[in-house]
Design a protein around this motif. Structure first.
Motif, PDB file in Angstrom:
ATOM      1  N   VAL A   1      -5.463-104.146   3.376  1.00  0.00           N
ATOM      2  CA  VAL A   1      -6.309-104.934   2.260  1.00  0.00           C
ATOM      3  C   VAL A   1      -7.556-105.213   2.924  1.00  0.00           C
ATOM      4  N   LYS A   2      -8.664-104.869   2.417  1.00  0.00           N
ATOM      5  CA  LYS A   2     -10.128-105.498   3.213  1.00  0.00           C
ATOM      6  C   LYS A   2      -9.842-106.879   3.017  1.00  0.00           C
ATOM      7  N   GLY A   3     -10.359-107.553   4.186  1.00  0.00           N
ATOM      8  CA  GLY A   3     -10.399-108.882   4.429  1.00  0.00           C
ATOM      9  C   GLY A   3      -8.938-109.745   4.349  1.00  0.00           C
ATOM     10  N   ARG A   4      -7.991-109.133   4.476  1.00  0.00           N
ATOM     11  CA  ARG A   4      -6.914-109.555   4.654  1.00  0.00           C
ATOM     12  C   ARG A   4      -6.053-109.103   6.100  1.00  0.00           C
ATOM     13  N   GLY A   5      -5.196-109.846   6.775  1.00  0.00           N
ATOM     14  CA  GLY A   5      -4.659-109.492   7.814  1.00  0.00           C
ATOM     15  C   GLY A   5      -3.388-108.760   7.461  1.00  0.00           C
ATOM     16  N   ALA A   6      -2.479-109.259   6.745  1.00  0.00           N
ATOM     17  CA  ALA A   6      -1.243-108.602   6.229  1.00  0.00           C
ATOM     18  C   ALA A   6      -1.437-107.587   5.145  1.00  0.00           C
TER      19      ALA A   6
ATOM     20  N   GLY B   1      -0.424-122.710   5.297  1.00  0.00           N
ATOM     21  CA  GLY B   1      -1.047-121.347   5.112  1.00  0.00           C
ATOM     22  C   GLY B   1      -2.592-121.610   5.674  1.00  0.00           C
ATOM     23  N   CYS B   2      -3.189-120.132   5.975  1.00  0.00           N
ATOM     24  CA  CYS B   2      -4.494-120.034   6.503  1.00  0.00           C
ATOM     25  C   CYS B   2      -5.046-118.834   5.923  1.00  0.00           C
ATOM     26  N   GLU B   3      -6.358-119.151   5.576  1.00  0.00           N
ATOM     27  CA  GLU B   3      -7.142-118.045   4.939  1.00  0.00           C
ATOM     28  C   GLU B   3      -7.698-117.191   6.094  1.00  0.00           C
ATOM     29  N   HIS B   4      -7.735-117.467   7.410  1.00  0.00           N
ATOM     30  CA  HIS B   4      -8.240-116.619   8.446  1.00  0.00           C
ATOM     31  C   HIS B   4      -7.550-115.304   8.305  1.00  0.00           C
ATOM     32  N   GLY B   5      -5.947-115.153   7.987  1.00  0.00           N
ATOM     33  CA  GLY B   5      -5.287-114.189   7.944  1.00  0.00           C
ATOM     34  C   GLY B   5      -5.070-113.512   9.315  1.00  0.00           C
ATOM     35  N   CYS B   6      -4.926-114.094  10.192  1.00  0.00           N
ATOM     36  CA  CYS B   6      -4.535-113.597  11.409  1.00  0.00           C
ATOM     37  C   CYS B   6      -3.136-113.055  11.677  1.00  0.00           C
ATOM     38  N   ILE B   7      -3.115-111.708  11.704  1.00  0.00           N
ATOM     39  CA  ILE B   7      -1.748-111.102  11.773  1.00  0.00           C
ATOM     40  C   ILE B   7      -0.689-111.556  12.696  1.00  0.00           C
TER      41      ILE B   7
ATOM     42  N   GLN C   1     -10.580-123.505   8.537  1.00  0.00           N
ATOM     43  CA  GLN C   1     -10.502-122.307   7.783  1.00  0.00           C
ATOM     44  C   GLN C   1     -11.513-122.557   6.699  1.00  0.00           C
ATOM     45  N   PRO C   2     -11.826-121.310   6.167  1.00  0.00           N
ATOM     46  CA  PRO C   2     -12.932-121.110   4.952  1.00  0.00           C
ATOM     47  C   PRO C   2     -12.910-122.152   3.864  1.00  0.00           C
TER      48      PRO C   2
ATOM     49  N   ASP D   1     -14.500-107.766  20.666  1.00  0.00           N
ATOM     50  CA  ASP D   1     -14.831-106.608  20.012  1.00  0.00           C
ATOM     51  C   ASP D   1     -14.568-106.995  18.593  1.00  0.00           C
ATOM     52  N   ASN D   2     -15.923-106.754  18.071  1.00  0.00           N
ATOM     53  CA  ASN D   2     -16.067-107.383  16.536  1.00  0.00           C
ATOM     54  C   ASN D   2     -15.172-106.545  15.645  1.00  0.00           C
ATOM     55  N   ARG D   3     -14.919-105.232  15.645  1.00  0.00           N
ATOM     56  CA  ARG D   3     -14.235-104.349  14.871  1.00  0.00           C
ATOM     57  C   ARG D   3     -12.629-104.695  15.151  1.00  0.00           C
ATOM     58  N   LEU D   4     -12.156-104.945  16.166  1.00  0.00           N
ATOM     59  CA  LEU D   4     -10.888-105.255  16.313  1.00  0.00           C
ATOM     60  C   LEU D   4     -10.679-106.619  15.772  1.00  0.00           C
ATOM     61  N   ALA D   5     -11.409-107.561  16.157  1.00  0.00           N
ATOM     62  CA  ALA D   5     -11.270-109.037  15.524  1.00  0.00           C
ATOM     63  C   ALA D   5     -11.250-108.990  13.950  1.00  0.00           C
ATOM     64  N   ALA D   6     -12.241-108.180  13.326  1.00  0.00           N
ATOM     65  CA  ALA D   6     -12.237-107.914  11.843  1.00  0.00           C
ATOM     66  C   ALA D   6     -10.923-107.452  11.250  1.00  0.00           C
ATOM     67  N   LYS D   7      -9.919-106.784  11.906  1.00  0.00           N
ATOM     68  CA  LYS D   7      -8.715-106.349  11.641  1.00  0.00           C
ATOM     69  C   LYS D   7      -7.497-107.410  11.825  1.00  0.00           C
ATOM     70  N   LEU D   8      -7.795-107.989  13.132  1.00  0.00           N
ATOM     71  CA  LEU D   8      -6.927-108.969  13.653  1.00  0.00           C
ATOM     72  C   LEU D   8      -6.834-110.241  12.862  1.00  0.00           C
ATOM     73  N   GLU D   9      -8.000-110.872  12.849  1.00  0.00           N
ATOM     74  CA  GLU D   9      -8.262-112.075  12.289  1.00  0.00           C
ATOM     75  C   GLU D   9      -9.435-112.108  11.268  1.00  0.00           C
ATOM     76  N   PRO D  10      -9.280-111.460   9.906  1.00  0.00           N
ATOM     77  CA  PRO D  10     -10.231-110.984   9.322  1.00  0.00           C
ATOM     78  C   PRO D  10     -11.173-111.996   8.612  1.00  0.00           C
ATOM     79  N   ARG D  11     -10.951-113.212   8.458  1.00  0.00           N
ATOM     80  CA  ARG D  11     -11.553-114.191   7.964  1.00  0.00           C
ATOM     81  C   ARG D  11     -12.009-115.482   9.069  1.00  0.00           C
ATOM     82  N   ALA D  12     -11.861-115.180  10.102  1.00  0.00           N
ATOM     83  CA  ALA D  12     -12.296-116.290  11.226  1.00  0.00           C
ATOM     84  C   ALA D  12     -13.700-115.800  11.729  1.00  0.00           C
TER      85      ALA D  12
END
Length: 379
Positions: free
Chosen positions: A27-32, A96-102, A159-160, A217-228
């Protein structure tokens, strides 16, 4: 900065966003990618595809929106006596945390709210709207014993949603008024907003900030912790805090073997150049429902490495996905864990980090807040 070989440079390239690995999809912008029930729920839900609407894989399905519910807290300061944690008191303005870190070890705590540790954890948040009022009451109690309060031990205080709710800022204002020491852990550059409070506290040795960065790594971070905040933005936040006179450290956390461990040394190097004075690290922890969520994330985003990552994780946890032993849960055990420890120690010495991860903050200045009085401030 030297680049790794092409086959390791982009861990995500072999799995584009539009190619699902299973019925769950990113899900774009989400970790889970899913919303499994928590371990305390008595009702189970299961989606089935009847072959008509393809709803399970529908790219046009609406993305889950962030919902924030007010919570009236009864008390605010939580306490712990865990031997592997450096503080005894903590404040968490949000559940809860909107950062979404998986990888977030706090995800299973959402089960206590009868919510899922998956998407619910990053979309259905609770904000302790009476935070300042209750914190004043807690600090004014006759038997209160002063020790530094950590802000952000469970979920990120910046968080945001903090932009609108400003609860972390409210907590800092109360602590500053009372000259109470605190530490802050965050992976969001929003912490810069509160320099007007942090700088005076730093002059009195009342605050220390830790910025968490586990990869550049920005691409990896965007998947691991999408809203940080992006990794380079967190480096900039370290520089801004340090230049303003606020003591700041870096946490390389969590280190995930065969995924982001290669970045440990460069994170420590760039953080030291930006002004970080101390450093720490932890390895991946997978308690309760987090095991399945992280395995699902691996299958979706790095399927070619999933088995290797989990094999190393198990080697560091006595053959299991997670070992809760206080003596090993933060750093792991075994050959790979020992290698990480040596690498961290060597890099820390090279870049001049302090041996102790935390400063000795001043507890002698504390002045309890005045209890509310019907006579106001006349006396």
């Amino acid at each position: 900065m030297d680049h790794p070989p092409p086959d390791d440079h982009d861990l995500l390239s072999s799995f584009p966003d539009d190619q699902p690995a299973s019925l769950a999809r990113a899900v774009k912008g989400r970790g889970a990618a899913s919303n499994p029930e928590g371990r305390f729920e008595t009702v189970r839900h299961q989606a089935e595809d009847d072959g008509w609407s393809h709803a399970l894989l529908d790219e046009t399905a609406p993305r889950p929106r962030t919902e924030v519910t007010e919570e009236r807290a009864r008390s605010l300061i939580s306490r712990n006596d865990s031997p592997d944690i450096h503080f005894t008191q903590a404040i968490n303005p949000y559940r809860g945390c909107e950062h979404g870190c998986i990888y977030c070890f706090a995800r299973p705590s959402h089960s206590y709210l009868n919510l899922s540790p998956g998407l619910d954890f990053e979309t259905k948040l609770r904000a302790k709207s009476n935070l300042a009022e209750v914190l004043r009451i807690d600090l004014a109690k006759r038997g209160y014993v002063v020790s530094p309060i950590n802000i952000g031990s469970n979920t990120d205080p910046y968080q945001p949603v903090e932009k609108r709710w400003r609860l972390t800022r409210a907590a800092l204002q109360v602590l500053a008024e009372c000259h109470h020491p605190c530490t802050i852990v965050t992976k969001n550059a929003l912490v810069e907003r509160d320099l007007d409070i942090l700088v005076p506290m730093a002059r009195e040795n009342l605050v220390q900030v830790f910025i968490s960065i586990n990869s550049l790594d920005n691409r990896l971070a965007a998947k691991l912790e999408p809203r940080a905040s992006a990794p380079h933005r967190r480096i900039k936040a370290i520089r801004m805090l340090a230049d303003a006179g606020v003591p700041v450290g870096v946490l390389v956390a969590p280190i995930i073997p065969a995924l982001n461990d290669k970045d440990m040394e460069v994170v420590l190097e760039q953080s030291a150049d930006a002004g970080a004075r101390c450093a720490g690290y932890t390895t991946l922890r997978l308690p309760y429902e987090l095991k399945a969520l992280f395995r699902e994330w691996l299958a979706l985003h790095v399927p070619q490495r999933a088995d290797h990552v989990m094999s190393l994780v198990q080697q560091m946890n006595g053959g299991r996905d997670y070992d809760s032993d206080f003596s090993t849960r933060m750093r792991g055990q075994g050959v790979f864990a020992d290698l990480l420890r040596r690498r961290f120690d060597i890099a820390s010495r090279r870049h001049g980090y302090a041996r102790s991860r935390e400063l000795l903050l001043d507890i002698s200045r504390f002045v309890p807040p005045r209890k509310p009085s019907p006579q106001g401030d006349l006396f």
